[in-house]
Motif scaffolding. Structure first.
Motif, PDB file in Angstrom:
ATOM      1  N   ASP A  49       0.806  -1.215   0.000  1.00 47.34           N
ATOM      2  CA  ASP A  49       0.000   0.000   0.000  1.00 47.34           C
ATOM      3  C   ASP A  49       0.845   1.273   0.000  1.00 47.34           C
ATOM      4  N   PHE A  50       2.152   1.122   0.109  1.00 42.22           N
ATOM      5  CA  PHE A  50       3.037   2.287   0.072  1.00 42.22           C
ATOM      6  C   PHE A  50       3.167   2.800  -1.359  1.00 42.22           C
ATOM      7  N   GLY A  51       3.156   4.108  -1.531  1.00 36.72           N
ATOM      8  CA  GLY A  51       3.577   4.686  -2.795  1.00 36.72           C
ATOM      9  C   GLY A  51       5.078   4.524  -2.957  1.00 36.72           C
ATOM     10  N   HIS A  52       5.577   4.724  -4.188  1.00 35.27           N
ATOM     11  CA  HIS A  52       6.999   4.498  -4.449  1.00 35.27           C
ATOM     12  C   HIS A  52       7.884   5.408  -3.594  1.00 35.27           C
ATOM     13  N   LEU A  53       7.581   6.703  -3.598  1.00 32.16           N
ATOM     14  CA  LEU A  53       8.405   7.631  -2.820  1.00 32.16           C
ATOM     15  C   LEU A  53       8.209   7.401  -1.323  1.00 32.16           C
ATOM     16  N   ALA A  54       6.961   7.122  -0.918  1.00 27.71           N
ATOM     17  CA  ALA A  54       6.712   6.876   0.504  1.00 27.71           C
ATOM     18  C   ALA A  54       7.493   5.661   0.992  1.00 27.71           C
ATOM     19  N   LEU A  55       7.543   4.615   0.183  1.00 27.36           N
ATOM     20  CA  LEU A  55       8.308   3.426   0.569  1.00 27.36           C
ATOM     21  C   LEU A  55       9.795   3.745   0.660  1.00 27.36           C
ATOM     22  N   ALA A  56      10.324   4.413  -0.375  1.00 31.50           N
ATOM     23  CA  ALA A  56      11.762   4.709  -0.399  1.00 31.50           C
ATOM     24  C   ALA A  56      12.166   5.606   0.755  1.00 31.50           C
ATOM     25  N   MET A  57      11.403   6.676   0.989  1.00 28.44           N
ATOM     26  CA  MET A  57      11.783   7.605   2.045  1.00 28.44           C
ATOM     27  C   MET A  57      11.481   7.045   3.438  1.00 28.44           C
ATOM     28  N   SER A  58      10.476   6.163   3.564  1.00 27.60           N
ATOM     29  CA  SER A  58      10.261   5.491   4.850  1.00 27.60           C
ATOM     30  C   SER A  58      11.438   4.581   5.169  1.00 27.60           C
ATOM     31  N   ALA A  59      11.926   3.861   4.141  1.00 26.06           N
ATOM     32  CA  ALA A  59      13.136   3.065   4.334  1.00 26.06           C
ATOM     33  C   ALA A  59      14.306   3.963   4.708  1.00 26.06           C
ATOM     34  N   GLY A  60      14.397   5.130   4.063  1.00 21.74           N
ATOM     35  CA  GLY A  60      15.448   6.076   4.398  1.00 21.74           C
ATOM     36  C   GLY A  60      15.332   6.579   5.823  1.00 21.74           C
ATOM     37  N   ALA A  61      14.095   6.799   6.286  1.00 20.35           N
ATOM     38  CA  ALA A  61      13.894   7.252   7.666  1.00 20.35           C
ATOM     39  C   ALA A  61      14.360   6.194   8.658  1.00 20.35           C
ATOM     40  N   VAL A  62      14.062   4.924   8.368  1.00 20.19           N
ATOM     41  CA  VAL A  62      14.530   3.842   9.238  1.00 20.19           C
ATOM     42  C   VAL A  62      16.057   3.804   9.265  1.00 20.19           C
ATOM     43  N   ILE A  63      16.675   3.914   8.085  1.00 17.02           N
ATOM     44  CA  ILE A  63      18.143   3.902   8.008  1.00 17.02           C
ATOM     45  C   ILE A  63      18.727   5.070   8.802  1.00 17.02           C
ATOM     46  N   TYR A  64      18.122   6.248   8.666  1.00 12.79           N
ATOM     47  CA  TYR A  64      18.643   7.422   9.378  1.00 12.79           C
ATOM     48  C   TYR A  64      18.553   7.232  10.892  1.00 12.79           C
ATOM     49  N   ILE A  65      17.441   6.687  11.358  1.00 15.11           N
ATOM     50  CA  ILE A  65      17.284   6.449  12.798  1.00 15.11           C
ATOM     51  C   ILE A  65      18.299   5.420  13.287  1.00 15.11           C
ATOM     52  N   ILE A  66      18.571   4.393  12.476  1.00 16.45           N
ATOM     53  CA  ILE A  66      19.598   3.409  12.846  1.00 16.45           C
ATOM     54  C   ILE A  66      20.967   4.081  12.918  1.00 16.45           C
ATOM     55  N   ALA A  67      21.261   4.966  11.967  1.00 15.52           N
ATOM     56  CA  ALA A  67      22.546   5.680  11.993  1.00 15.52           C
ATOM     57  C   ALA A  67      22.671   6.525  13.256  1.00 15.52           C
ATOM     58  N   LEU A  68      21.603   7.256  13.618  1.00 15.04           N
ATOM     59  CA  LEU A  68      21.635   8.059  14.843  1.00 15.04           C
ATOM     60  C   LEU A  68      21.806   7.176  16.076  1.00 15.04           C
ATOM     61  N   THR A  69      21.170   6.014  16.060  1.00 14.00           N
ATOM     62  CA  THR A  69      21.303   5.089  17.192  1.00 14.00           C
ATOM     63  C   THR A  69      22.744   4.611  17.338  1.00 14.00           C
ATOM     64  N   CYS A  70      23.387   4.295  16.210  1.00 18.14           N
ATOM     65  CA  CYS A  70      24.797   3.880  16.256  1.00 18.14           C
ATOM     66  C   CYS A  70      25.678   4.985  16.814  1.00 18.14           C
ATOM     67  N   ILE A  71      25.420   6.220  16.400  1.00 19.64           N
ATOM     68  CA  ILE A  71      26.215   7.342  16.903  1.00 19.64           C
ATOM     69  C   ILE A  71      25.976   7.534  18.399  1.00 19.64           C
ATOM     70  N   ALA A  72      24.725   7.404  18.828  1.00 22.79           N
ATOM     71  CA  ALA A  72      24.416   7.554  20.255  1.00 22.79           C
ATOM     72  C   ALA A  72      25.082   6.456  21.080  1.00 22.79           C
ATOM     73  N   LEU A  73      25.063   5.228  20.581  1.00 21.24           N
ATOM     74  CA  LEU A  73      25.726   4.136  21.290  1.00 21.24           C
ATOM     75  C   LEU A  73      27.223   4.371  21.377  1.00 21.24           C
ATOM     76  N   ALA A  74      27.823   4.801  20.270  1.00 18.39           N
ATOM     77  CA  ALA A  74      29.265   5.068  20.275  1.00 18.39           C
ATOM     78  C   ALA A  74      29.603   6.192  21.251  1.00 18.39           C
ATOM     79  N   LEU A  75      28.756   7.204  21.308  1.00 24.00           N
ATOM     80  CA  LEU A  75      28.997   8.315  22.234  1.00 24.00           C
ATOM     81  C   LEU A  75      28.933   7.839  23.683  1.00 24.00           C
ATOM     82  N   SER A  76      27.934   7.010  23.992  1.00 22.82           N
ATOM     83  CA  SER A  76      27.808   6.524  25.368  1.00 22.82           C
ATOM     84  C   SER A  76      28.986   5.637  25.765  1.00 22.82           C
ATOM     85  N   LEU A  77      29.521   4.900  24.807  1.00 21.89           N
ATOM     86  CA  LEU A  77      30.627   3.988  25.093  1.00 21.89           C
ATOM     87  C   LEU A  77      31.979   4.709  25.180  1.00 21.89           C
ATOM     88  N   SER A  78      32.062   5.890  24.587  1.00 21.34           N
ATOM     89  CA  SER A  78      33.336   6.614  24.596  1.00 21.34           C
ATOM     90  C   SER A  78      33.252   7.910  25.393  1.00 21.34           C
TER      91      SER A  78
END
Length: 489
Positions: free
Chosen positions: A178-207
């Motif tokens: 039911d996703f439109g093409h752009l909605a699917l692509a950018m929703s996937a991008g939003a998930v990727i961006y949140i994962i990237a921020l999570t990795c940075i936050a974890l690295a910050l807490s560990l260092s």
């Protein structure tokens, strides 16, 4: 040039009140101005870097201490991180508006995000001119060690996150089909961006508590930086898909193949967060795990590239190709330059200019796709179309071929031992390396001319006075002709 849509709904802001449509239009224009403004800032700093290396210039202009390294940080961050992520925010906002009938939920998050990003700009820029700041030329997100710069990064990261979160809130728990093409692509991008921020936050807490030097920042951004490469690739693949169907028609590429590639790209980033648990933080094993993770980007890229090539060849058999279309030129040059950069990456054996040849090629491939998207789709979506003139075609050709030649020159020079991250004249080069660096310089000059023309073209379109506001629906035609559901092949 065929207009194209990403979604199944009736254009941007089809629902909602006139006030909602006006605010939607204003928000999209803000994101577009921030995106092209980041390229303009990067260009200004590139010029300042060149001037700062002129012999005797320090007697005329009092440059801040260590300006070359700090100016290089600003140039890289604004030409890569800020440009790519603000363009992502723009496309995510378009996807949000297309995905809603009566105006998006949490509508104010988009404008708030744009304001935070605009506020981040001066905080990021100012430390380049402070004598008490120091540059850290680490990978992915280079840093100027200063509180102002750190605040700027925080504001920027949060500002990009807001439209990403808003998109996910509006698509909700829909079925994948039911996703439109752009909605699917950018929703996937939003998930990727949140994962990237999570990795940075974890690295910050560990260092946390470590000295803020090169090693600290390398650890901080190594994991998240690798994940961001998936988002940049997603933007490029979305550009290929849209430009292909725009220039050659809807039947030129199967939408289901695009959707498969996008889902794979997002899925491949999911293990990244667990690398901080499975491996000892910042150990050689974890570092290598992140490095190897990026190679799976090749699979979705090949899926789109092979399908796109098939579409182009099929169109060529039916008749002449639309070489007059700037979007088609960007479509052709982007995978060529990106592929060249990828091949160079497989041939790196040391720390020399072959490494920047590799990443300049891949980055230029993404840039070309985004340039095509801006000219052919983003500006029309704002009612600010640019006619496909000879000048518009020239900027694509100059940038694309210029970057390709520049990368080949860097790779040639690196084969003769030219060191990376060193200004001209700082190292003695053998004749073969000198030839490569001259080739790089010529290519870079043409690429810069193309980039300046692009920024000028888009800036004029965004800043020109508009007639009485017709609402976003005036541009709906550019975004409504390709249906975004599974039926729209």
């Amino acid at each position: 040039m065929t207009d194209v849509a990403f979604d199944a709904h009736d254009g941007i802001g089809a629902g909602g009140t006139a006030d909602v449509r006006r605010r939607m239009r204003d928000e999209l224009r803000q994101w577009a101005i921030l995106a092209v403004g980041s390229l303009a800032i990067a260009g200004v700093f590139a010029f300042m870097l060149a001037v700062s290396r002129l012999p005797g210039i320090e007697r005329v202009l009092p440059w801040p201490t260590g300006f070359f390294a700090k100016g290089l940080v600003i140039h890289v961050v604004f030409s890569l991180v800020v440009w790519f992520l603000t363009t992502f925010a723009l496309l995510a906002s378009i996807a949000t508006l297309n995905a809603t009938e009566e105006g998006p939920r949490l509508a104010s998050l988009g404008a708030t995000g744009a304001h935070l990003v605009a506020l981040a700009f001066p905080f990021l820029l100012a430390p380049a001119f402070f004598n008490d700041s120091v540059a850290s030329l680490n990978n992915y997100v280079p840093v100027i060690v200063h509180r102002s710069y750190y605040l700027g990064l925080l504001l920027f990261g949060l500002g990009i996150a807001l439209p990403a979160v808003r998109l996910l809130a509006n698509v909700g728990a829909r079925r994948l089909q039911d996703f439109g093409h752009l909605a699917l692509a950018m929703s996937a991008g939003a998930v990727i961006y949140i994962i990237a921020l999570t990795c940075i936050a974890l690295a910050l807490s560990l260092s946390w508590g470590s000295e803020p030097g090169r090693t600290f920042h390398e650890h901080l951004f190594w994991g998240g930086g690798h994940v961001l490469q998936f988002l940049y690739a997603l933007l490029m693949l979305t550009g290929w898909f849209v430009l292909l169907r725009s220039s050659l028609g809807e039947t030129s590429f199967d939408a289901d193949v695009f959707r498969l590639a996008i889902v794979l790209l997002a899925a491949f980033t999911l293990p990244a967060v667990f690398f901080y648990k499975v491996f000892e933080p910042f150990s050689p094993l974890q570092t290598e795990a992140f490095r190897r993770l990026q190679f799976v980007v090749a699979l979705p890229s090949l899926i789109i590239a092979v399908g796109g090539l098939s579409g182009v060849l099929a169109a060529r058999r039916r008749g002449p190709l639309p070489w007059h279309d700037p979007g088609f030129l960007a479509l052709v040059l982007s995978p060529i330059v990106f592929g060249a950069g990828g091949i160079m990456g497989l041939m790196i054996t040391g720390s020399d200019t072959r490494t920047p040849a590799h990443y300049h090629g891949t980055i230029a491939g993404v840039n070309l796709a985004l340039m095509g998207l801006f000219l052919v789709h983003c500006l029309p979506a704002l009612g600010r179309s640019v006619p496909p003139s000879r000048t518009v075609r020239a900027q694509i050709l100059l940038f694309g071929f210029g970057q390709l030649v520049a990368c080949l020159g860097l790779f040639w020079a690196g084969g003769y031992g030219a060191p990376r991250k060193m200004p001209a004249g700082a190292a003695h080069l053998v004749d073969g390396a000198v030839i490569g660096m001259y080739l790089h310089g010529v290519g870079a000059l043409f690429a810069v001319i193309g980039g300046v023309l692009f920024v000028s073209t888009v800036a004029r379109a965004l800043l020109r006075q508009q007639p009485a506001a017709p609402g976003i629906n005036s541009a709906a035609g550019s975004l409504t002709q390709i249906k975004g559901r599974r039926g729209g092949r």
